[in-house]
Write an enzyme that holds these catalytic residues in place. Sequence first.
Site, PDB file in Angstrom:
ATOM      1  N   ARG A 182     -26.083 -96.149  17.125  1.00  0.00           N
ATOM      2  CA  ARG A 182     -24.776 -96.268  17.091  1.00  0.00           C
ATOM      3  C   ARG A 182     -24.347 -97.166  15.878  1.00  0.00           C
ATOM      4  O   ARG A 182     -23.455 -97.025  15.354  1.00  0.00           O
ATOM      5  CB  ARG A 182     -24.422 -97.187  18.157  1.00  0.00           C
ATOM      6  N   ASN A 214     -17.789 -96.523  18.407  1.00  0.00           N
ATOM      7  CA  ASN A 214     -19.123 -97.204  18.128  1.00  0.00           C
ATOM      8  C   ASN A 214     -19.185 -97.616  16.498  1.00  0.00           C
ATOM      9  O   ASN A 214     -18.650 -96.650  15.710  1.00  0.00           O
ATOM     10  CB  ASN A 214     -20.121 -96.139  18.531  1.00  0.00           C
ATOM     11  N   ASP A 242     -23.080 -99.494  30.246  1.00  0.00           N
ATOM     12  CA  ASP A 242     -24.601 -99.794  30.465  1.00  0.00           C
ATOM     13  C   ASP A 242     -24.972-100.223  31.871  1.00  0.00           C
ATOM     14  O   ASP A 242     -25.674 -99.978  32.455  1.00  0.00           O
ATOM     15  CB  ASP A 242     -25.253-100.424  29.315  1.00  0.00           C
ATOM     16  N   ARG A 245     -24.483 -97.836  34.509  1.00  0.00           N
ATOM     17  CA  ARG A 245     -25.789 -96.696  34.455  1.00  0.00           C
ATOM     18  C   ARG A 245     -26.944 -97.384  34.867  1.00  0.00           C
ATOM     19  O   ARG A 245     -27.605 -96.913  36.016  1.00  0.00           O
ATOM     20  CB  ARG A 245     -26.046 -96.434  33.198  1.00  0.00           C
ATOM     21  N   HIS A 269     -24.163-103.298  22.794  1.00  0.00           N
ATOM     22  CA  HIS A 269     -23.815-101.889  23.432  1.00  0.00           C
ATOM     23  C   HIS A 269     -24.825-101.023  22.310  1.00  0.00           C
ATOM     24  O   HIS A 269     -24.216-100.406  21.480  1.00  0.00           O
ATOM     25  CB  HIS A 269     -22.525-101.375  23.436  1.00  0.00           C
ATOM     26  N   THR A 324     -20.396 -88.014  25.456  1.00  0.00           N
ATOM     27  CA  THR A 324     -20.315 -88.669  26.839  1.00  0.00           C
ATOM     28  C   THR A 324     -18.690 -89.168  26.682  1.00  0.00           C
ATOM     29  O   THR A 324     -17.971 -89.469  25.893  1.00  0.00           O
ATOM     30  CB  THR A 324     -21.058 -89.983  26.809  1.00  0.00           C
TER      31      THR A 324
HETATM   32  N1  LIG Z   1     -18.333 -97.251  23.802  1.00  0.00           N
HETATM   33  C1  LIG Z   1     -18.914 -96.139  24.284  1.00  0.00           C
HETATM   34  O1  LIG Z   1     -19.539 -96.421  25.371  1.00  0.00           O
HETATM   35  C2  LIG Z   1     -18.848 -94.934  23.833  1.00  0.00           C
HETATM   36  C3  LIG Z   1     -18.212 -94.767  22.599  1.00  0.00           C
HETATM   37  N2  LIG Z   1     -18.402 -93.705  22.031  1.00  0.00           N
HETATM   38  C4  LIG Z   1     -17.802 -93.475  20.387  1.00  0.00           C
HETATM   39  O2  LIG Z   1     -16.193 -93.198  20.362  1.00  0.00           O
HETATM   40  C5  LIG Z   1     -15.926 -92.398  19.445  1.00  0.00           C
HETATM   41  C6  LIG Z   1     -15.247 -91.336  19.638  1.00  0.00           C
HETATM   42  O3  LIG Z   1     -16.165 -90.297  20.124  1.00  0.00           O
HETATM   43  P1  LIG Z   1     -15.832 -88.984  20.434  1.00  0.00           P
HETATM   44  O4  LIG Z   1     -14.388 -89.000  21.185  1.00  0.00           O
HETATM   45  O5  LIG Z   1     -16.685 -88.393  21.216  1.00  0.00           O
HETATM   46  O6  LIG Z   1     -15.584 -88.079  19.103  1.00  0.00           O
HETATM   47  P2  LIG Z   1     -14.602 -87.171  18.607  1.00  0.00           P
HETATM   48  O7  LIG Z   1     -15.137 -86.488  17.387  1.00  0.00           O
HETATM   49  O8  LIG Z   1     -14.539 -86.300  19.620  1.00  0.00           O
HETATM   50  O9  LIG Z   1     -13.008 -87.734  18.610  1.00  0.00           O
HETATM   51  C7  LIG Z   1     -12.847 -88.641  17.593  1.00  0.00           C
HETATM   52  C8  LIG Z   1     -11.400 -88.488  17.284  1.00  0.00           C
HETATM   53  O10 LIG Z   1     -10.951 -89.508  16.325  1.00  0.00           O
HETATM   54  C9  LIG Z   1     -10.064 -88.898  15.358  1.00  0.00           C
HETATM   55  N3  LIG Z   1      -9.854 -89.701  14.201  1.00  0.00           N
HETATM   56  C10 LIG Z   1     -10.564 -89.964  13.266  1.00  0.00           C
HETATM   57  N4  LIG Z   1      -9.903 -90.710  12.344  1.00  0.00           N
HETATM   58  C11 LIG Z   1      -8.641 -90.894  12.773  1.00  0.00           C
HETATM   59  C12 LIG Z   1      -7.640 -91.720  12.222  1.00  0.00           C
HETATM   60  N5  LIG Z   1      -7.806 -92.326  11.051  1.00  0.00           N
HETATM   61  N6  LIG Z   1      -6.547 -92.005  13.057  1.00  0.00           N
HETATM   62  C13 LIG Z   1      -6.439 -90.883  14.225  1.00  0.00           C
HETATM   63  N7  LIG Z   1      -7.553 -90.343  14.791  1.00  0.00           N
HETATM   64  C14 LIG Z   1      -8.452 -90.404  14.079  1.00  0.00           C
HETATM   65  C15 LIG Z   1     -10.486 -87.636  15.033  1.00  0.00           C
HETATM   66  O11 LIG Z   1      -9.417 -86.552  14.386  1.00  0.00           O
HETATM   67  C16 LIG Z   1     -11.211 -87.136  16.529  1.00  0.00           C
HETATM   68  O12 LIG Z   1     -10.174 -86.413  17.270  1.00  0.00           O
HETATM   69  C17 LIG Z   1     -17.330 -92.410  18.743  1.00  0.00           C
HETATM   70  O13 LIG Z   1     -17.520 -93.626  17.545  1.00  0.00           O
HETATM   71  C18 LIG Z   1     -18.450 -92.604  19.567  1.00  0.00           C
HETATM   72  O14 LIG Z   1     -19.491 -92.991  19.141  1.00  0.00           O
HETATM   73  C19 LIG Z   1     -18.614 -92.464  22.776  1.00  0.00           C
HETATM   74  C20 LIG Z   1     -18.869 -92.531  24.118  1.00  0.00           C
HETATM   75  C21 LIG Z   1     -19.242 -93.972  24.632  1.00  0.00           C
HETATM   76  C1  LIG Z   2     -22.072 -92.863  23.043  1.00  0.00           C
HETATM   77  C2  LIG Z   2     -22.442 -93.988  23.688  1.00  0.00           C
HETATM   78  O1  LIG Z   2     -21.945 -95.165  23.370  1.00  0.00           O
HETATM   79  C3  LIG Z   2     -22.443 -94.158  25.344  1.00  0.00           C
HETATM   80  O2  LIG Z   2     -22.471 -93.161  25.949  1.00  0.00           O
HETATM   81  O3  LIG Z   2     -23.309 -95.059  25.681  1.00  0.00           O
END
Ligand SMILES: NC(=O)C1=CN([C@@H]2O[C@H](COP(=O)(O)OP(=O)(O)OC[C@H]3O[C@@H](n4cnc5c(N)ncnc54)[C@H](O)[C@@H]3O)[C@@H](O)[C@H]2O)C=CC1
Ligand SMILES: CC(=O)C(=O)O
Length: 408
Positions: A182, A214, A242, A245, A269, A324
């Site tokens: 991350r 992230n 976490d 989980r 995280h 995820t």
């Molecule tokens: N905190 C957590 O537990 C988790 C965090 N994440 C994180 O969440 C983030 C998103 O993951 P996903 O949705 O799977 O990715 P994704 O690629 O499916 O979606 C990201 C979206 O952000 C949009 N985007 C990018 N730049 C932008 C901007 N300037 N303005 C508006 N929209 C913009 C993209 O067009 C895309 O639709 C990642 O950083 C990922 O690592 C993912 C899963 C769990």
């Molecule tokens: C991608 C991520 O941060 C998670 O699923 O924990």
Amino acid sequence: MVLTLHLSSPFLRICLKNWEYVTSRRSIGMNRRIRDLPPTILKDILNGKNDGKIIESASFTGDASCGSEKQRTDLQPVCLREELLCKVSDPVRDCCHKVSVIGAGMVGIGVASALLYQKIASHVAIVDAFPKKLEGEGMDFSHASLLIGDPHIEYDTDFCITSNSRVVVLCAGVRQQEHESRLDLTKRNADIFKTIIPPLLSFSPNAVFVIASNPVDILSYVTWKVSGLPYYRIIGSGTYIDTCRFRYLISDRLGIAPSSVNGIIIGEHGDSQVPLWSGVNVAGVQFRDIIPNIGLETDEEKWYEISREVVRLGSVVRCLKGYTNVAIGLCVADIVNAILGNTQRVLNVSTMIQGHFDVCNELFLSLPCAIGENGITKIVRLRMTEFEKKSFQTSASIVYNVQKDMKI
Ligand SMILES: NC(=O)C1=CN([C@@H]2O[C@H](COP(=O)(O)OP(=O)(O)OC[C@H]3O[C@@H](n4cnc5c(N)ncnc54)[C@H](O)[C@@H]3O)[C@@H](O)[C@H]2O)C=CC1
Ligand SMILES: CC(=O)C(=O)O
């Protein structure tokens, strides 16, 4: 120009508004645009001559003068909306439970789904930089709206639709690829955050910002610095996922419900997260009273395998399904629920931890926090072992070492 017509033919009832739509029961078909009608046919309609033929599409360059002055004055004005509904006052545009979700990717849609299906937010605005997927997702939600309590759903690439949000959830940015941690996402996603926080803040100066992208701890710090808001108005989803989980895996091994297992994971995280085995209990019965070295390498029952597994689970799920989104969507929705309801629920989220457990740098990591409508109101003063405290400090150093070279 606005022209509203009601034709006498039993087969034609036409409403022309700003030259936009023509509707009729028989001949024209719903929602055929007036500009698609040939002028001669429009003239016939106005003269009452055309009462039932299919009218071919053709471009129309004429104006309202197609019908004679006399014909038009003979017609009675009608517009269904005005006929049906007697307006009393203007609706409030932004309701007090408005939540904006930035990023319509897998996580953003997971968050919006959890908010809408559980009726946590009655007004959701979704923004993404790319219109195509955004429009598809927005339409899909809108088509479900009568099944989920008639929420107000907006979607646009323009941040203006986020105005007056109570909560802004940030899910924009890249996700990990194979072999990336991350923390490897820091620069790419921080650059995005630096551009989107100022407009979001200007549209919703009183919002609480919830961060899911992230690396969530560092991006919470970036949001704090770029926005200039008090730190308690920034909440990272942190190790809430976490912790879920962790409780699930323990419950699975015991054969009881996950909600009946108490235990938390604090810190980053990410890979340096800290499971607090010293506090894990079921119904107040401490595991440590049964296995004094629980969670340590010397534990013969190897409970530590569970906390090691938790570190890997994000990547495991990502490798299997590509991303995820379900669990994180529900975690974020739960945080939003605590904010909107001003519940003061204690959740494990990322907050500014300077001064806690002898950490002297400004950084965000997860600790159990009470959450209300202003954001974080209290941080629980945890009792932990020396080993756990040292692990928390190590987690802080790891995150700080990545964060300290950033230019904000
Ligand atoms: N905190 C957590 O537990 C988790 C965090 N994440 C994180 O969440 C983030 C998103 O993951 P996903 O949705 O799977 O990715 P994704 O690629 O499916 O979606 C990201 C979206 O952000 C949009 N985007 C990018 N730049 C932008 C901007 N300037 N303005 C508006 N929209 C913009 C993209 O067009 C895309 O639709 C990642 O950083 C990922 O690592 C993912 C899963 C769990
Ligand atoms: C991608 C991520 O941060 C998670 O699923 O924990």
